[in-house]
Motif scaffolding. Structure first.
Motif, mmCIF file in Angstrom:
data_model
loop_
_atom_site.group_PDB
_atom_site.id
_atom_site.type_symbol
_atom_site.label_atom_id
_atom_site.label_comp_id
_atom_site.label_asym_id
_atom_site.label_seq_id
_atom_site.Cartn_x
_atom_site.Cartn_y
_atom_site.Cartn_z
ATOM 1 N N CYS A 135 44.896 38.117 36.490
ATOM 2 C CA CYS A 135 44.832 38.159 37.944
ATOM 3 C C CYS A 135 45.714 39.251 38.528
ATOM 4 C CB CYS A 135 45.223 36.791 38.509
ATOM 5 S SG CYS A 135 45.417 36.736 40.306
ATOM 6 N N CYS A 160 42.186 40.153 41.633
ATOM 7 C CA CYS A 160 42.594 38.856 41.074
ATOM 8 C C CYS A 160 41.406 38.165 40.420
ATOM 9 C CB CYS A 160 43.241 37.938 42.099
ATOM 10 S SG CYS A 160 43.861 36.389 41.374
ATOM 11 N N ASN A 162 39.589 35.632 38.430
ATOM 12 C CA ASN A 162 40.095 34.262 38.307
ATOM 13 C C ASN A 162 39.294 33.425 37.313
ATOM 14 O OD1 ASN A 162 42.095 32.394 39.781
ATOM 15 N ND2 ASN A 162 40.209 31.181 39.824
ATOM 16 N N PHE A 177 39.247 35.938 42.823
ATOM 17 C CA PHE A 177 39.844 35.038 43.798
ATOM 18 C C PHE A 177 39.894 35.679 45.183
ATOM 19 C CE2 PHE A 177 43.354 32.672 45.812
ATOM 20 C CZ PHE A 177 42.905 31.374 45.604
ATOM 21 N N ASN A 178 39.984 36.999 45.232
ATOM 22 C CA ASN A 178 40.155 37.696 46.506
ATOM 23 C C ASN A 178 38.886 38.313 47.056
ATOM 24 O OD1 ASN A 178 42.917 37.123 46.575
ATOM 25 N ND2 ASN A 178 43.442 38.969 45.429
ATOM 26 N N ALA A 203 36.482 30.829 42.981
ATOM 27 C CA ALA A 203 37.448 30.105 42.149
ATOM 28 C C ALA A 203 37.097 30.284 40.670
ATOM 29 C CB ALA A 203 37.505 28.640 42.541
ATOM 30 N N HIS A 204 36.195 29.438 40.137
ATOM 31 C CA HIS A 204 35.834 29.523 38.726
ATOM 32 C C HIS A 204 34.325 29.543 38.571
ATOM 33 C CE1 HIS A 204 39.728 29.167 36.584
ATOM 34 N NE2 HIS A 204 40.108 28.636 37.734
ATOM 35 N N LYS A 216 34.015 27.225 44.908
ATOM 36 C CA LYS A 216 34.590 28.050 45.961
ATOM 37 C C LYS A 216 35.477 27.176 46.835
ATOM 38 C CE LYS A 216 32.843 31.902 48.752
ATOM 39 N NZ LYS A 216 33.104 33.000 47.822
ATOM 40 N N ASN A 256 37.926 23.706 42.519
ATOM 41 C CA ASN A 256 38.479 24.863 41.815
ATOM 42 C C ASN A 256 37.887 24.987 40.414
ATOM 43 O OD1 ASN A 256 40.342 27.122 41.696
ATOM 44 N ND2 ASN A 256 41.472 25.897 40.201
#
Length: 304
Positions: A135, A160, A162, A177-178, A203-204, A216, A256
């Motif tokens: 990240c 990032c 993730n 993530f961003n 998220a993942h 998300k 997440n």
């Protein structure tokens, strides 16, 4: 509706061939899980056991029925995770810049302790290479079976990174993530944007049933992304909550980590819920998303 030997059979008034909608249920856990206002990853082994981390010190093993075992409380930022070929848990430690292996007995050994910078998501290929989302360095690292770490991908694609997953042909899929992008990496590390999701960072991500599923936090939803880049909502109205039911009418709470069952027909997602108590917060709901099945008249195929 009832089940016989894994087949979904039509009951009176329900036509064969009718699709059952995706649904969300909350798994009742036999003990509470705590966090410090953050969530880590979720992964599932070949036996269907679910592993959940809290981006702090802990990682747990949970049966589909909700029986919880604490594997370790000695992590340092337990974030993304994956299962290796021997059924052991590979766990990223975000703040320690390491990856550890956690055996079924809870024994912890260090796998990687250099070359990482804020490791989160992990994916493992058929040759036991480990791909790691770095990240804080905006890169993807490849860890060979002998422990050698080398840069696999970096650049403007990543902000990032993730979450990461792999398909059967060796393509990797990364979410930032961003940013809202889902990035596809071919086996040589060449990157392209597969899809863009709405409203805030991702998220993942997990590959299941020939699709990608992305959690998300910012939209309280889980999305399906086809391998051609089409995007649809799988679960969540967008409101924060723990309402079960038909998936698109259910509510999620900062989802997440996301992982798929061995058969690919169930997704597991951790949610951050509860009230602040000092510096701790209760995690979970661990939510179960049952993906669509086809009602049969018997004797045909099982769930899709």
């Amino acid at each position: 509706m009832f089940s016989v030997a894994g087949f979904q059979l039509a009951t009176p008034g329900q036509a064969a061939g009718q699709a059952l909608p995706d649904s969300v249920t909350t798994i009742t856990l036999d003990q509470p899980l705590t966090s410090w206002g953050r969530l880590g990853g979720v992964t599932v082994d070949r036996l269907g056991l679910i592993y959940v981390s809290n981006l702090h010190d802990s990682v747990w093993r949970i049966t589909p029925d909700g029986e919880v075992t604490t594997l370790s409380t000695g992590m340092y930022g337990s974030s993304g995770n994956a299962i290796d070929s021997r059924g052991n848990l590979l766990q990223s430690n975000f703040f320690a810049n390491t990856i550890v292996r956690v055996g079924r007995d809870g024994d912890v050994t260090t796998v990687v302790n250099e070359g990482l910078s804020g490791p989160v998501g992990i994916a493992v290929d058929g040759q036991e290479n480990i791909f790691v989302c770095n990240c804080t360095s905006n890169s993807i690292e490849k860890v060979s079976p002998d422990g050698t770490v080398q840069r696999f991908a970096s650049g403007e694609w990543f902000s990032c990174p993730n979450g990461i997953t792999i398909d059967p042909t060796g393509n990797l899929y990364v979410v930032n993530f961003n940013t809202d992008d889902v990035i596809r990496l071919d086996p040589d590390g060449e990157a392209s944007v597969l899809a863009t999701l709405p409203l805030g960072g991702n998220a993942h991500i997990v590959f299941a049933r020939n699709n990608l599923y992305v959690s998300k936090i910012t939209t309280n939803r889980v999305y399906r992304v086809t391998l051609t880049g089409d995007v649809s909502v799988v679960a969540g109205t967008g409101a924060v909550g723990l309402d079960d039911g038909v998936a698109i009418e259910a509510t999620l709470a900062r989802p997440n980590g996301i992982a798929a069952s061995p058969g690919g027909d169930v997704l597991y997602v951790n949610n951050l819920v509860g009230e602040w108590r000092g510096q701790t917060r209760t995690i979970l709901a661990l939510r179960r998303i049952k993906l669509m099945t086809l009602v049969l008249s018997g004797g045909g195929r099982g769930p899709l």
